[in-house]
Design a protein around this motif. Structure first.
Motif, PDB file in Angstrom:
ATOM      1  N   ASN A 133       0.826  -1.208   0.000  1.00 27.47           N
ATOM      2  CA  ASN A 133       0.000   0.000   0.000  1.00 27.47           C
ATOM      3  C   ASN A 133       0.857   1.254   0.000  1.00 27.47           C
ATOM      4  O   ASN A 133       0.532   2.237  -0.658  1.00 27.47           O
ATOM      5  N   ILE A 134       1.938   1.223   0.756  1.00 21.53           N
ATOM      6  CA  ILE A 134       2.818   2.397   0.799  1.00 21.53           C
ATOM      7  C   ILE A 134       3.492   2.593  -0.556  1.00 21.53           C
ATOM      8  O   ILE A 134       3.668   3.707  -1.023  1.00 21.53           O
ATOM      9  N   ARG A 135       3.850   1.466  -1.193  1.00 18.34           N
ATOM     10  CA  ARG A 135       4.528   1.546  -2.487  1.00 18.34           C
ATOM     11  C   ARG A 135       3.708   2.330  -3.499  1.00 18.34           C
ATOM     12  O   ARG A 135       4.231   2.980  -4.382  1.00 18.34           O
ATOM     13  N   GLN A 136       2.383   2.273  -3.368  1.00 19.28           N
ATOM     14  CA  GLN A 136       1.515   2.940  -4.345  1.00 19.28           C
ATOM     15  C   GLN A 136       1.318   4.430  -4.079  1.00 19.28           C
ATOM     16  O   GLN A 136       0.639   5.099  -4.841  1.00 19.28           O
ATOM     17  N   THR A 137       1.873   4.937  -3.008  1.00 18.88           N
ATOM     18  CA  THR A 137       1.660   6.358  -2.714  1.00 18.88           C
ATOM     19  C   THR A 137       2.792   7.206  -3.279  1.00 18.88           C
ATOM     20  O   THR A 137       3.893   6.718  -3.510  1.00 18.88           O
ATOM     21  N   ASP A 138       2.488   8.488  -3.509  1.00 15.30           N
ATOM     22  CA  ASP A 138       3.495   9.405  -4.050  1.00 15.30           C
ATOM     23  C   ASP A 138       4.348  10.001  -2.944  1.00 15.30           C
ATOM     24  O   ASP A 138       5.485  10.395  -3.171  1.00 15.30           O
TER      25      ASP A 138
ATOM     26  N   ASP B 105      13.174  -2.142   1.577  1.00 10.27           N
ATOM     27  CA  ASP B 105      13.967  -1.651   0.441  1.00 10.27           C
ATOM     28  C   ASP B 105      15.238  -2.485   0.251  1.00 10.27           C
ATOM     29  O   ASP B 105      15.647  -2.762  -0.870  1.00 10.27           O
ATOM     30  N   LEU B 106      15.839  -2.869   1.366  1.00 12.52           N
ATOM     31  CA  LEU B 106      17.060  -3.677   1.307  1.00 12.52           C
ATOM     32  C   LEU B 106      16.775  -4.967   0.540  1.00 12.52           C
ATOM     33  O   LEU B 106      17.549  -5.378  -0.334  1.00 12.52           O
ATOM     34  N   ASP B 107      15.654  -5.580   0.847  1.00 16.60           N
ATOM     35  CA  ASP B 107      15.233  -6.805   0.178  1.00 16.60           C
ATOM     36  C   ASP B 107      15.079  -6.556  -1.328  1.00 16.60           C
ATOM     37  O   ASP B 107      15.580  -7.318  -2.153  1.00 16.60           O
ATOM     38  N   THR B 108      14.410  -5.451  -1.657  1.00 18.05           N
ATOM     39  CA  THR B 108      14.204  -5.092  -3.073  1.00 18.05           C
ATOM     40  C   THR B 108      15.551  -4.901  -3.779  1.00 18.05           C
ATOM     41  O   THR B 108      15.759  -5.390  -4.888  1.00 18.05           O
ATOM     42  N   VAL B 109      16.453  -4.176  -3.120  1.00 18.76           N
ATOM     43  CA  VAL B 109      17.744  -3.856  -3.746  1.00 18.76           C
ATOM     44  C   VAL B 109      18.587  -5.120  -3.917  1.00 18.76           C
ATOM     45  O   VAL B 109      19.206  -5.330  -4.971  1.00 18.76           O
TER      46      VAL B 109
ATOM     47  N   VAL C  91      16.925   6.099   1.725  1.00 23.44           N
ATOM     48  CA  VAL C  91      17.643   6.467   0.500  1.00 23.44           C
ATOM     49  C   VAL C  91      17.474   7.969   0.225  1.00 23.44           C
ATOM     50  O   VAL C  91      18.352   8.625  -0.327  1.00 23.44           O
ATOM     51  N   ARG C  92      16.344   8.500   0.676  1.00 19.17           N
ATOM     52  CA  ARG C  92      16.079   9.945   0.598  1.00 19.17           C
ATOM     53  C   ARG C  92      17.223  10.783   1.146  1.00 19.17           C
ATOM     54  O   ARG C  92      17.516  11.875   0.669  1.00 19.17           O
ATOM     55  N   SER C  93      17.884  10.256   2.169  1.00 13.50           N
ATOM     56  CA  SER C  93      18.945  11.026   2.834  1.00 13.50           C
ATOM     57  C   SER C  93      20.206  11.124   1.980  1.00 13.50           C
ATOM     58  O   SER C  93      21.120  11.876   2.305  1.00 13.50           O
TER      59      SER C  93
ATOM     60  N   LEU D   1      11.364   2.282  -4.619  1.00 13.08           N
ATOM     61  CA  LEU D   1      11.754   2.168  -3.209  1.00 13.08           C
ATOM     62  C   LEU D   1      10.843   3.002  -2.308  1.00 13.08           C
ATOM     63  O   LEU D   1      10.345   4.052  -2.698  1.00 13.08           O
ATOM     64  N   LEU D   2      10.662   2.516  -1.097  1.00 11.86           N
ATOM     65  CA  LEU D   2       9.794   3.203  -0.130  1.00 11.86           C
ATOM     66  C   LEU D   2      10.510   4.378   0.512  1.00 11.86           C
ATOM     67  O   LEU D   2       9.906   5.425   0.762  1.00 11.86           O
ATOM     68  N   THR D   3      11.802   4.206   0.798  1.00 13.11           N
ATOM     69  CA  THR D   3      12.507   5.234   1.581  1.00 13.11           C
ATOM     70  C   THR D   3      13.009   6.383   0.714  1.00 13.11           C
ATOM     71  O   THR D   3      13.693   7.277   1.204  1.00 13.11           O
ATOM     72  N   VAL D   4      12.673   6.336  -0.579  1.00 12.38           N
ATOM     73  CA  VAL D   4      13.071   7.444  -1.435  1.00 12.38           C
ATOM     74  C   VAL D   4      11.895   8.423  -1.558  1.00 12.38           C
ATOM     75  O   VAL D   4      12.040   9.552  -2.004  1.00 12.38           O
ATOM     76  N   LYS D   5      10.732   8.001  -1.138  1.00 12.25           N
ATOM     77  CA  LYS D   5       9.544   8.854  -1.279  1.00 12.25           C
ATOM     78  C   LYS D   5       9.656  10.099  -0.408  1.00 12.25           C
ATOM     79  O   LYS D   5      10.129  10.021   0.732  1.00 12.25           O
ATOM     80  N   PRO D   6       9.234  11.234  -0.952  1.00 12.53           N
ATOM     81  CA  PRO D   6       9.249  12.446  -0.138  1.00 12.53           C
ATOM     82  C   PRO D   6       8.413  12.225   1.123  1.00 12.53           C
ATOM     83  O   PRO D   6       7.331  11.643   1.051  1.00 12.53           O
ATOM     84  N   THR D   7       8.939  12.660   2.259  1.00 11.17           N
ATOM     85  CA  THR D   7       8.310  12.351   3.535  1.00 11.17           C
ATOM     86  C   THR D   7       8.138  13.579   4.408  1.00 11.17           C
ATOM     87  O   THR D   7       9.016  14.432   4.461  1.00 11.17           O
ATOM     88  N   MET D   8       6.977  13.659   5.066  1.00 13.39           N
ATOM     89  CA  MET D   8       6.824  14.670   6.112  1.00 13.39           C
ATOM     90  C   MET D   8       6.474  13.961   7.409  1.00 13.39           C
ATOM     91  O   MET D   8       5.748  12.968   7.411  1.00 13.39           O
TER      92      MET D   8
END
Ligand code: GDP
Length: 362
Positions: free
Chosen positions: A92-97, A135-139, A177-179, A195-202
């Motif tokens: 579900n998270i993967r599908q969000t912007d 993400d590690l698993d994906t990579v 990865v965003r960092s 990747l999930l951790t590349v998504k812009p985050t607030m």
């Protein structure tokens, strides 16, 4: 449309936020083509400019632009290892912007905390670790895949392999990865991984009524966000839930009493918009004054495509008035007389607030 997934540990105030946001939900009749999941809400973008335009044009209808929020409950420790539900949440998270990560910064003995302690740094780490592990698993899987192709001498595969390997130590540290501040070429190499951790985050720091200042929990969240290129929106969900129950006139009275200029939710919605690099342009006719969302940097034909895909192909030109000019000269005719009405071609980069009339062939 663009959407933002709300994540966070249980009992931090996600549903309270989601419910307050969707109280203001826009009538589905305006968006017949959207199918909305039960845990998703289409929220109007607060924009005072729209009212100003409506005063000038006096249209039959005023339609704001929107942003979708999705309540992604159930992300808990161990989700990245989970076969069933855990995986579902990550999917579900993967599908969000973009991601809105709610963090509990309020003290309340009556509300149980999953770890029995208000500790935003620990809470954030639990969620971020799950996302980083996923993400590690994906990579790791992607590395195996591109290794074979890279051996055959494929240049892109080689570049990807090199890039993917740089991600490993960061994710192993539990950092997003965003960092890494990747440039656009590097981003292109990893795009297919979603990747999930590349998504812009607030981070939505859920504070108590008096917790906006001198709040060490809030300071902790700010410090973490700064390290990983995320933004922080402090909000008191409890107040927001109350505001969302009020009628419009009561609302402004309540806000005045609280010394607030606008509901905190408006800041959340705006932050989501900004996070995604979005901007607004308007169409203004007697039938309807309407706000539309485009990416910053979009060309006129790309902006036209938001209204209808055929508009992009058949694009001839755009007739443009800047928002300030439209207001100052009291509408299109006045702007025209003042020489503020422009004809723009297909290379034109749309500016925030432009009032546009597209000319096209069908
Ligand atoms: P979720 O599990 O993250 O969706 O959390 P909920 O939104 O269901 O909130 C959990 C509990 O915390 C509920 O009893 C809420 O009423 C309460 N809660 C949420 N936000 C606040 C807040 O800002 N202050 C206080 N005191 N309680 C809150």
């Amino acid at each position: 449309g663009f959407n933002c997934g709300i994540v966070g540990l249980p009992n931090v105030g996600k549903s309270t936020l989601f419910n307050a946001l969707t109280k203001a939900e826009i009538g589905a009749e305006n968006f017949p083509f959207c199918t909305i999941e039960p845990n998703a809400g289409v929220v109007p973008m607060p924009d005072p400019r729209l009212n100003k335009l409506a005063e000038i044009v006096k249209p039959q209808k005023v339609i704001p632009t929107t942003m979708e929020f999705v309540d992604i409950a159930g992300l808990v420790e161990g989700a990245s290892k989970g076969e069933g539900l855990g995986n579902q949440f990550l999917a579900n998270i993967r599908q969000t912007d973009a991601i809105a990560h709610v963090v509990r910064c309020f003290e309340d003995e009556n509300v149980i905390h999953v770890a029995n302690k208000i500790d935003p740094a620990a809470d954030i780490e639990i969620i971020n670790t799950e996302l980083a592990l996923a993400d590690l698993d994906t990579v790791e899987k992607a590395i195996k895949r591109v290794q074979r192709v890279a051996k055959s001498g494929d240049k892109t595969a080689k570049a990807q392999l090199d890039m993917f390997e740089q991600l490993l130590p960061v994710l192993n540290e539990g950092m997003p990865v965003r960092s890494m501040n990747l440039d656009s070429d590097q981003m292109a190499l990893i795009r297919e991984l979603c990747l999930l951790t590349v998504k812009p985050t607030m981070y939505i720091a859920n504070v108590s009524e008096d917790g906006f200042e001198n709040n060490p929990h809030l300071d902790t969240v700010m410090a973490i966000a700064a390290e990983e290129n995320a933004v922080v929106v402090p909000i008191c969900n409890k107040i927001e839930a109350e505001i969302s129950e009020l009628e419009d006139d009561e609302k402004s009275m309540f806000l005045d009493e609280m010394g607030m200029e606008e509901p905190g939710l408006d800041r959340v919605i705006r932050a989501g918009y900004k996070l995604l690099g979005l901007q607004t342009y308007f169409t203004a006719g007697v039938k309807e004054v309407r706000a539309w969302t485009v990416r910053i940097g979009a060309t006129a034909p790309q902006a036209a495509a938001v209204i209808h895909t055929d508009f992009e192909r058949g694009f001839i030109r755009a007739e443009v008035v800047a928002y300030e000019d439209f207001v100052q000269y009291n509408g299109e005719q006045g702007a025209k007389d003042a020489g503020k009405w422009r004809l723009e071609g297909k290379e034109y980069i749309v500016q925030d607030g432009d009032i546009i009339h597209f000319r096209f062939n069908v």
